[in-house]
Scaffold this active site. Structure first.
Site, PDB file in Angstrom:
ATOM      1  CD  GLU A 217      26.304   7.431  15.815  1.00 48.49           C
ATOM      2  OE1 GLU A 217      26.318   6.763  14.760  1.00 48.49           O
ATOM      3  OE2 GLU A 217      27.349   7.837  16.362  1.00 48.49           O
ATOM      4  CG  ASN A 258      25.523   9.306  22.577  1.00 48.64           C
ATOM      5  OD1 ASN A 258      25.675  10.404  23.097  1.00 48.64           O
ATOM      6  ND2 ASN A 258      26.514   8.648  21.976  1.00 48.64           N
ATOM      7  CG  HIS A 294      32.168  13.322  17.055  1.00 48.78           C
ATOM      8  ND1 HIS A 294      33.290  13.009  17.777  1.00 48.78           N
ATOM      9  CD2 HIS A 294      31.250  12.367  17.339  1.00 48.78           C
ATOM     10  CE1 HIS A 294      33.081  11.896  18.466  1.00 48.78           C
ATOM     11  NE2 HIS A 294      31.846  11.489  18.225  1.00 48.78           N
ATOM     12  CD  GLU A 322      30.311   9.463  20.945  1.00 51.02           C
ATOM     13  OE1 GLU A 322      30.804   9.587  19.816  1.00 51.02           O
ATOM     14  OE2 GLU A 322      29.442   8.610  21.215  1.00 51.02           O
ATOM     15  CG  ASP A 324      36.352  14.390  18.441  1.00 48.64           C
ATOM     16  OD1 ASP A 324      35.435  14.885  17.749  1.00 48.64           O
ATOM     17  OD2 ASP A 324      36.641  13.184  18.405  1.00 48.64           O
TER      18      ASP A 324
HETATM   19  O1  9MR Z   1      36.126   5.690  18.644  1.00 46.79           O
HETATM   20  C1  9MR Z   1      35.496   4.625  17.964  1.00 46.79           C
HETATM   21  C2  9MR Z   1      36.439   4.031  16.940  1.00 46.79           C
HETATM   22  O2  9MR Z   1      37.555   3.431  17.573  1.00 46.79           O
HETATM   23  C3  9MR Z   1      35.699   3.018  16.083  1.00 46.79           C
HETATM   24  O3  9MR Z   1      36.566   2.552  15.057  1.00 46.79           O
HETATM   25  C4  9MR Z   1      34.486   3.695  15.492  1.00 46.79           C
HETATM   26  C5  9MR Z   1      33.775   2.835  14.463  1.00 46.79           C
HETATM   27  O4  9MR Z   1      32.535   2.422  14.776  1.00 46.79           O
HETATM   28  O5  9MR Z   1      33.636   4.125  16.538  1.00 46.79           O
HETATM   29  C6  9MR Z   1      34.246   5.152  17.269  1.00 46.79           C
HETATM   30  O6  9MR Z   1      33.376   5.708  18.211  1.00 46.79           O
HETATM   31  C7  9MR Z   1      32.161   6.274  17.722  1.00 46.79           C
HETATM   32  C8  9MR Z   1      31.130   6.160  18.813  1.00 46.79           C
HETATM   33  O7  9MR Z   1      31.008   4.808  19.213  1.00 46.79           O
HETATM   34  C9  9MR Z   1      29.788   6.679  18.382  1.00 46.79           C
HETATM   35  N1  9MR Z   1      29.886   8.034  17.894  1.00 46.79           N
HETATM   36  C10 9MR Z   1      30.917   8.271  16.907  1.00 46.79           C
HETATM   37  C11 9MR Z   1      32.271   7.770  17.396  1.00 46.79           C
HETATM   38  C12 9MR Z   1      33.354   8.094  16.380  1.00 46.79           C
HETATM   39  O8  9MR Z   1      33.145   7.377  15.196  1.00 46.79           O
END
Ligand code: 9MR
Length: 403
Positions: A217, A258, A294, A322, A324
């Site tokens: 990101e 990513n 997402h 990722e 969903d």
């Molecule tokens: O799934 C992850 C969640 O458990 C954490 O609380 C969150 C906070 O940083 O990160 C989530 O995963 C993220 C991923 O690492 C990067 N892209 C977005 C995902 C959803 O927030």
């Protein structure tokens, strides 16, 4: 100790049921606009009749029904099973990784997380390497988990996921090396000068070698660089520093950048393409771009395959990392149907692009989805519901892979 690496590829809330009480036998337990109980008393199951009506019927007389207590959710011979909330479930009994491989992809995978691994009903599905040929740790390989204080590398939790993948015969996607979030304060507030931070990034990324998502990101949604300690101190040079460090640590690692909201044409996608072009021109190692995906039910952007192809044309592979697709709760049969269509559309885009190598869903079940705790009132984003039963979205995925 390094994170376990294996295979050439490797490297690297709960959705609330609104009902309070259980419905009695023959009572309504679901349907569009239904606001009453959505679970049934013992000895009965909630059977789907149509989009507007589901009914609690005695278990013995249920046909083609998946009880909400069943973790496996068979298809019942093709009849539409009923899942949590009296909603329709999936009918396909296909195994996603098996059919994805047969269709020429490298894997179909799921994110997972360490706390979930004590849930044996959950792991029974996660460990099935015909369903999931790849896993990604949701949290335990991030900076706060792997280097909580400078030079203190701890891979205990990350290794649990890496070893699980190894035991299951699944590929592992490391996630992630450089990200503004889940960053320990010794990095974000350390007031390091550029030379110091450059070295910190290089050390971190050359130690956490199994990472595929080396950079996570880096852009704002308008395509400008995200203002974080890395960009603010190092401008864009943290990107080649991290990629070179990861490459130096393990030359076989596929190195990815990513991000989200780059799956459709626009300023952010263009910025990512420009970054790839400049890295390639400079000879910096970069192998792929991860598209998080997402999404929101009914709001999928168009032109997905064309946008993916704009990236593969630059000489990188792409992956859905990722996926969903969330909805405003409560879930309804109509929303599930639209979600099925949307999953099918996303997977179809990857299937139609040769350089799209695989798909990972951001955990397979609503039980452990990140969505409800982040987006108030939203959820039900995964293909399996919070009782580990397959939703219509599963059939949409199967249809896309099998097309
Ligand atoms: O799934 C992850 C969640 O458990 C954490 O609380 C969150 C906070 O940083 O990160 C989530 O995963 C993220 C991923 O690492 C990067 N892209 C977005 C995902 C959803 O927030």
């Amino acid at each position: 100790m390094k994170l376990v690496s294996h295979s050439s590829l490797t490297l690297v809330a709960v959705y609330f049921q609104l009902a309070s009480a259980q419905q009695a036998v023959w009572g309504q337990c679901g349907g569009i606009d239904w606001k009453g109980a959505t679970t049934c008393v013992a000895g009965t199951v909630c059977q789907y009749s149509n989009a507007y009506y589901s009914q609690c019927i005695p278990s013995a007389s249920a046909t083609g029904v998946s009880s909400v207590s069943s973790a496996t959710g068979g298809s019942g011979g093709g009849a539409t099973p009923t899942i949590s909330g009296g909603l329709p479930g999936a009918t396909s009994t296909a195994k996603l990784h098996t059919i994805a491989k047969a269709a020429g992809k490298l894997y179909f995978g799921s994110a997972t997380d360490n706390p979930e691994l004590t849930d044996t009903a959950y792991t029974a599905i996660l460990d099935d390497n015909t369903m999931f040929g790849q896993i990604t740790p949701g949290n335990s390989m991030k900076w706060d988990a792997t280097e909580p204080s400078q030079g203190d590398f701890t891979f205990t939790a990350g290794d649990v996921i890496a070893n699980l993948a190894k035991t299951n015969g699944q590929l592992l996607r490391g996630h992630n090396c450089v990200w503004y979030n889940q960053l320990p304060s010794w990095v974000s507030s350390g007031n390091f000068n550029a030379a110091e931070l450059q070295s910190i990034v290089a050390t971190h990324c050359s130690t956490v070698v199994d990472s595929w998502d080396v950079i996570n990101e880096p852009f704002n949604d308008d395509g400008t660089w995200r203002s974080d300690v890395f960009y603010n101190t190092l401008n864009t040079t943290f990107v080649p520093t991290a990629l070179n460090a990861a490459k130096g640590a393990d030359p076989t690692t596929k190195l990815y950048i990513n991000d989200y909201n780059i799956e459709y044409a626009g300023a952010k996608s263009t910025s990512m393409q420009n970054l790839i072009k400049s890295l390639k021109a400079a000879g910096t190692p970069v192998d792929g771009v991860g598209f998080q995906f997402h999404e929101i039910v009914g709001e999928l952007p168009g032109g997905l395959a064309t946008n993916l192809e704009a990236f593969t044309a630059l000489g990188v592979e792409v992956a859905i990392t990722e996926l969903d697709i969330r909805m405003t709760l409560p879930a309804t049969a109509a929303l599930y149907e639209q979600q099925k269509t949307d999953y099918q559309t996303v997977i179809s885009a990857c299937m139609s692009v040769e350089g799209c190598i695989g798909i990972t869903i951001w955990d397979y079940t609503d039980k452990y989805s990140w969505v409800p705790s982040t987006f108030s009132g939203q959820g039900a984003a995964c293909p399996w519901d919070d009782s580990l039963l397959k939703k219509p979205a599963f059939d949409g995925i199967v249809a896309a892979i099998s097309a």
